[in-house]
Design a protein around this motif. Structure first.
Motif, PDB file in Angstrom:
ATOM      1  N   ALA A  12       0.828  -1.206   0.000  1.00  0.00           N
ATOM      2  CA  ALA A  12       0.000   0.000   0.000  1.00  0.00           C
ATOM      3  C   ALA A  12       0.861   1.254   0.000  1.00  0.00           C
ATOM      4  O   ALA A  12       0.553   2.236  -0.688  1.00  0.00           O
ATOM      5  N   ARG A  13       1.966   1.247   0.756  1.00  0.00           N
ATOM      6  CA  ARG A  13       2.859   2.410   0.738  1.00  0.00           C
ATOM      7  C   ARG A  13       3.499   2.575  -0.633  1.00  0.00           C
ATOM      8  O   ARG A  13       3.643   3.695  -1.126  1.00  0.00           O
ATOM      9  N   TYR A  14       3.900   1.459  -1.236  1.00  0.00           N
ATOM     10  CA  TYR A  14       4.484   1.526  -2.584  1.00  0.00           C
ATOM     11  C   TYR A  14       3.476   2.116  -3.572  1.00  0.00           C
ATOM     12  O   TYR A  14       3.822   2.939  -4.414  1.00  0.00           O
ATOM     13  N   ARG A  15       2.226   1.714  -3.436  1.00  0.00           N
ATOM     14  CA  ARG A  15       1.187   2.258  -4.324  1.00  0.00           C
ATOM     15  C   ARG A  15       1.040   3.765  -4.110  1.00  0.00           C
ATOM     16  O   ARG A  15       0.963   4.530  -5.076  1.00  0.00           O
ATOM     17  N   ALA A  65      -3.426   2.724   1.202  1.00  0.00           N
ATOM     18  CA  ALA A  65      -2.597   3.746   0.551  1.00  0.00           C
ATOM     19  C   ALA A  65      -3.093   5.145   0.933  1.00  0.00           C
ATOM     20  O   ALA A  65      -2.295   6.056   1.203  1.00  0.00           O
ATOM     21  N   GLY A  66      -4.419   5.316   0.971  1.00  0.00           N
ATOM     22  CA  GLY A  66      -4.979   6.604   1.371  1.00  0.00           C
ATOM     23  C   GLY A  66      -4.661   6.938   2.821  1.00  0.00           C
ATOM     24  O   GLY A  66      -4.361   8.093   3.146  1.00  0.00           O
ATOM     25  N   VAL A  67      -4.690   5.927   3.702  1.00  0.00           N
ATOM     26  CA  VAL A  67      -4.399   6.166   5.114  1.00  0.00           C
ATOM     27  C   VAL A  67      -2.920   6.493   5.309  1.00  0.00           C
ATOM     28  O   VAL A  67      -2.556   7.331   6.139  1.00  0.00           O
ATOM     29  N   TRP A  68      -2.038   5.843   4.539  1.00  0.00           N
ATOM     30  CA  TRP A  68      -0.617   6.199   4.582  1.00  0.00           C
ATOM     31  C   TRP A  68      -0.441   7.701   4.344  1.00  0.00           C
ATOM     32  O   TRP A  68       0.272   8.396   5.077  1.00  0.00           O
ATOM     33  N   ILE A  69      -1.076   8.202   3.284  1.00  0.00           N
ATOM     34  CA  ILE A  69      -0.922   9.617   2.943  1.00  0.00           C
ATOM     35  C   ILE A  69      -1.589  10.503   3.991  1.00  0.00           C
ATOM     36  O   ILE A  69      -1.085  11.585   4.316  1.00  0.00           O
ATOM     37  N   CYS A 103     -10.246  16.965   9.014  1.00  0.00           N
ATOM     38  CA  CYS A 103     -11.019  17.726   8.032  1.00  0.00           C
ATOM     39  C   CYS A 103     -10.092  18.510   7.101  1.00  0.00           C
ATOM     40  O   CYS A 103     -10.323  18.583   5.886  1.00  0.00           O
ATOM     41  N   GLU A 104      -9.035  19.086   7.657  1.00  0.00           N
ATOM     42  CA  GLU A 104      -8.078  19.823   6.829  1.00  0.00           C
ATOM     43  C   GLU A 104      -7.417  18.915   5.795  1.00  0.00           C
ATOM     44  O   GLU A 104      -7.187  19.309   4.647  1.00  0.00           O
ATOM     45  N   ILE A 105      -7.117  17.675   6.209  1.00  0.00           N
ATOM     46  CA  ILE A 105      -6.402  16.747   5.327  1.00  0.00           C
ATOM     47  C   ILE A 105      -7.332  16.063   4.332  1.00  0.00           C
ATOM     48  O   ILE A 105      -7.055  16.018   3.126  1.00  0.00           O
ATOM     49  N   ASN A 106      -8.445  15.526   4.814  1.00  0.00           N
ATOM     50  CA  ASN A 106      -9.242  14.618   3.995  1.00  0.00           C
ATOM     51  C   ASN A 106      -9.921  15.292   2.821  1.00  0.00           C
ATOM     52  O   ASN A 106     -10.147  14.645   1.780  1.00  0.00           O
ATOM     53  N   ASP A 107     -10.254  16.580   2.938  1.00  0.00           N
ATOM     54  CA  ASP A 107     -10.861  17.216   1.768  1.00  0.00           C
ATOM     55  C   ASP A 107      -9.877  17.256   0.608  1.00  0.00           C
ATOM     56  O   ASP A 107     -10.247  17.093  -0.558  1.00  0.00           O
ATOM     57  N   ASP A 108      -8.579  17.433   0.910  1.00  0.00           N
ATOM     58  CA  ASP A 108      -7.561  17.410  -0.145  1.00  0.00           C
ATOM     59  C   ASP A 108      -7.374  16.009  -0.708  1.00  0.00           C
ATOM     60  O   ASP A 108      -7.220  15.822  -1.922  1.00  0.00           O
ATOM     61  N   LEU A 109      -7.370  15.014   0.174  1.00  0.00           N
ATOM     62  CA  LEU A 109      -7.152  13.642  -0.288  1.00  0.00           C
ATOM     63  C   LEU A 109      -8.307  13.163  -1.152  1.00  0.00           C
ATOM     64  O   LEU A 109      -8.101  12.501  -2.186  1.00  0.00           O
ATOM     65  N   LEU A 110      -9.526  13.500  -0.769  1.00  0.00           N
ATOM     66  CA  LEU A 110     -10.687  13.102  -1.575  1.00  0.00           C
ATOM     67  C   LEU A 110     -10.700  13.844  -2.908  1.00  0.00           C
ATOM     68  O   LEU A 110     -11.031  13.265  -3.944  1.00  0.00           O
ATOM     69  N   ASP A 112      -8.186  14.656  -4.473  1.00  0.00           N
ATOM     70  CA  ASP A 112      -7.100  14.064  -5.258  1.00  0.00           C
ATOM     71  C   ASP A 112      -7.439  12.658  -5.737  1.00  0.00           C
ATOM     72  O   ASP A 112      -6.610  11.986  -6.341  1.00  0.00           O
ATOM     73  N   GLY A 113      -8.662  12.194  -5.462  1.00  0.00           N
ATOM     74  CA  GLY A 113      -9.093  10.886  -5.946  1.00  0.00           C
ATOM     75  C   GLY A 113      -8.655   9.717  -5.096  1.00  0.00           C
ATOM     76  O   GLY A 113      -8.752   8.560  -5.533  1.00  0.00           O
ATOM     77  N   LEU A 114      -8.169   9.959  -3.888  1.00  0.00           N
ATOM     78  CA  LEU A 114      -7.752   8.857  -3.019  1.00  0.00           C
ATOM     79  C   LEU A 114      -8.959   8.155  -2.401  1.00  0.00           C
ATOM     80  O   LEU A 114      -9.996   8.772  -2.144  1.00  0.00           O
ATOM     81  N   THR A 115      -8.804   6.876  -2.153  1.00  0.00           N
ATOM     82  CA  THR A 115      -9.837   6.083  -1.493  1.00  0.00           C
ATOM     83  C   THR A 115      -9.531   6.030  -0.005  1.00  0.00           C
ATOM     84  O   THR A 115      -8.425   5.660   0.393  1.00  0.00           O
ATOM     85  N   LEU A 116     -10.507   6.398   0.824  1.00  0.00           N
ATOM     86  CA  LEU A 116     -10.334   6.376   2.270  1.00  0.00           C
ATOM     87  C   LEU A 116     -11.376   5.451   2.894  1.00  0.00           C
ATOM     88  O   LEU A 116     -12.467   5.279   2.342  1.00  0.00           O
ATOM     89  N   PRO A 117     -11.072   4.870   4.051  1.00  0.00           N
ATOM     90  CA  PRO A 117     -12.035   3.965   4.700  1.00  0.00           C
ATOM     91  C   PRO A 117     -13.312   4.694   5.127  1.00  0.00           C
ATOM     92  O   PRO A 117     -13.337   5.927   5.238  1.00  0.00           O
TER      93      PRO A 117
END
Length: 392
Positions: A12-15, A65-69, A103-110, A112-117
Motif C-alpha cells: 500500500a505504501r508503494y502504491r 494507501a490513502g491512510v498512509w498519505i 477535516c483539513e487533510i481529507n478534503d484534499d485527499l478526496l 485528489d481521488g484517493l480512497t479512504l475507509p
C-alpha cells in the motif's frame, strides 16, 4: 498481537508513493511500528507510524494507501507543532483537535481521488466549507466530536502505545528538510504534470515562499554580497575585447565576471537547539536559490569550536550537521577562507553567542543571527536577524 501482514501494508505504501511520487521521500521516512494499542494507523512526533495488524487485515490496499498519505500529512503539515500553539483549553480536547485536523487533510485527499475507509472525517459532515485550516475548523465544530486517534504527530499528546524518545524516528532538523524537499517536489509536479489539490499547493507555497520581512532582507544581503564578489576583476583572452576590431594585429583581452564561490558556516554548538538548527538548515536552500550560481559553488561547514564537516552542496539535503560543543565561529570562518577555492562571500548562521574575527577579510561576511535577542556582531559584519521557528 494479531498476525501482521507487512507485505500488504508495504504494498500500500508503494502504491501511494508510485501514484504520488512527490510524497515518496516523506512516505519512506515513516518508520512502521506494529501495535495492538492503536485502533487503525497513527503517527507520532518522530514520524513513527503505528499500525494495527487487525486494521491492515480488514482494509483494502487502495484504502491503506490513502491512510498512509493521511498520516503522513499530519507530520508534513506540522500539526503537532501547530497544536502546541493552541490555547490550553483546546489542547486538552485532543479528539476535537484531531477531527479538525482530519477535516483539513481529507478534503484534499478526496479531491485528489484517493480512497479512504468508511467513517472518515471531512468538512461536509459538519456543514463546513472545504479548503480551510484545522484551526478554523476547530472553532466551528460541535463541542463533542470523536474520531480515531491519529497520535501525537497530529494533536501533540502521546498515547500509551507510543514509543518514548526519538530513537528510530525522524529528528526535527531532518523533518524540516523533508518538508522543504516535499514542497519542492510538489512545485515540480505541478509545473510538469498539472494541477494538485489546493491544500497541497497552499502548503508548498507557505514552505517555499516565506512572507516575513527578514527573509527578504537576508536574500537582499546575499544578492548584494554575491554581486560584489562577482565583479569584473580579471582579464581573459578567451573572449577578445570589442575594441580589438579597431586595432589591426592587436588582440585585447576582455574583463571576465567569474561566478562567486560562497561558503555557509552553520553554528552546531551546544547553545543551538534543534529549532535553531532547523532554521539554519532551512536557510541553506534559500541561500542556494538566491545566490543563483551553478553546481559546486557553495560549501557548507558545520562548526562549533571546531569544523566537523565541510562539503560542497547543491541541495540542503546534502548538508551534514555535527557538533554540540563550545562556540567559536572564527574557526569556521578561517576554514572557509582557507578552502582551495577562496570564497567571495561567507554566510554565518548562528545564535550570535560566539567570538568574531578582529578585522574584516577580503571576503564579504554576512551573519544570519538566529533567535529572539542575539548579541550583535562587529559593525563591519552585515547582520540579519532570523526568528526561531519550530518546524515549517
Amino acid at each position: 498481537m494479531a498476525e501482521f501482514d507487512q507485505v500488504k501494508l508495504l504494498a500500500a505504501r508503494y502504491r501511494a508513493a508510485s501514484e504520488r511520487p512527490y510524497l515518496a521521500s516523506a512516505l519512506y521516512s515513516l518508520t512502521v511500528v506494529p501495535s495492538d494499542g492503536v485502533p487503525t494507523m497513527a503517527v507520532d512526533r518522530h514520524w513513527r507510524c503505528y499500525v494495527s495488524p487487525a486494521f491492515v487485515a480488514a482494509t483494502s490496499v487502495p484504502e491503506l494507501a490513502g491512510v498512509w498519505i493521511h498520516e503522513l500529512a499530519h507530520v508534513l503539515r506540522d500539526h503537532h507543532g501547530r497544536a502546541d500553539r493552541l490555547p490550553a483549553a483546546d489542547q486538552r480536547d485532543r479528539s476535537r483537535v484531531n477531527v479538525a485536523q482530519d477535516c483539513e487533510i481529507n478534503d484534499d485527499l478526496l479531491a485528489d481521488g484517493l480512497t479512504l475507509p468508511q467513517g472518515r472525517m471531512e468538512p461536509g459532515l459538519f456543514g463546513l466549507e472545504t479548503g480551510r485550516l484545522f484551526e478554523e475548523y476547530l472553532a466551528q465544530l460541535p463541542p463533542s466530536v470523536v474520531c480515531s486517534d491519529c497520535g501525537s504527530g497530529a494533536h501533540g499528546a502521546a498515547g500509551e502505545w507510543e514509543v518514548t524518545g526519538d530513537r528510530g524516528g525522524v529528528r526535527p532538523v531532518e523533518a524540516d528538510a523533508l518538508r522543504r524537499h516535499t514542497a519542492e517536489a510538489i512545485r515540480a509536479h505541478q509545473r510538469n504534470r498539472g494541477s494538485l489539490p489546493a491544500g497541497w499547493r497552499r502548503w508548498a507555497d507557505q514552505i517555499l515562499e516565506p512572507v516575513v520581512d527578514w527573509r527578504r532582507v537576508l536574500a537582499g544581503a546575499v544578492r548584494e554580497a554575491v554581486a560584489w564578489a562577482a565583479g569584473a576583476i580579471d582579464y581573459t583572452y578567451h573572449r577578445p575585447s570589442r575594441r580589438t576590431a579597431a586595432l589591426r594585429g592587436v588582440v585585447l583581452p576582455s574583463l571576465r565576471r567569474p561566478l562567486p564561490v560562497v561558503a555557509i558556516v552553520i553554528d552546531t554548538s551546544g547553545s543551538m537547539g534543534e529549532d535553531d538548527l532547523a532554521a539554519a538548515l532551512a536557510e541553506v536552500t534559500g541561500v542556494l536559490r538566491e545566490v543563483g550560481v551553478g553546481g559546486n559553488r557553495v560549501t557548507v561547514l558545520a562548526c562549533d569550536a571546531d569544523v566537523h564537516t565541510a562539503a560542497r552542496v547543491t541541495s540542503a539535503r546534502q548538508v551534514s550537521l555535527a557538533g554540540g560543543g563550545g562556540t567559536d565561529m572564527r574557526v569556521g570562518i578561517e576554514a572557509a577562507l582557507a578552502l582551495p577555492e577562496r570564497p567571495g562571500v561567507v554566510i554565518v548562521l548562528t545564535d550570535g553567542f560566539t567570538p568574531w574575527p578582529e578585522a574584516p577579510s577580503s571576503a564579504r561576511l554576512v551573519a544570519a543571527l538566529i533567535g529572539a535577542d542575539p548579541p550583535p556582531p562587529p559593525a563591519w559584519v552585515e547582520a540579519v536577524r532570523v526568528p526561531r521557528i519550530a518546524g515549517a
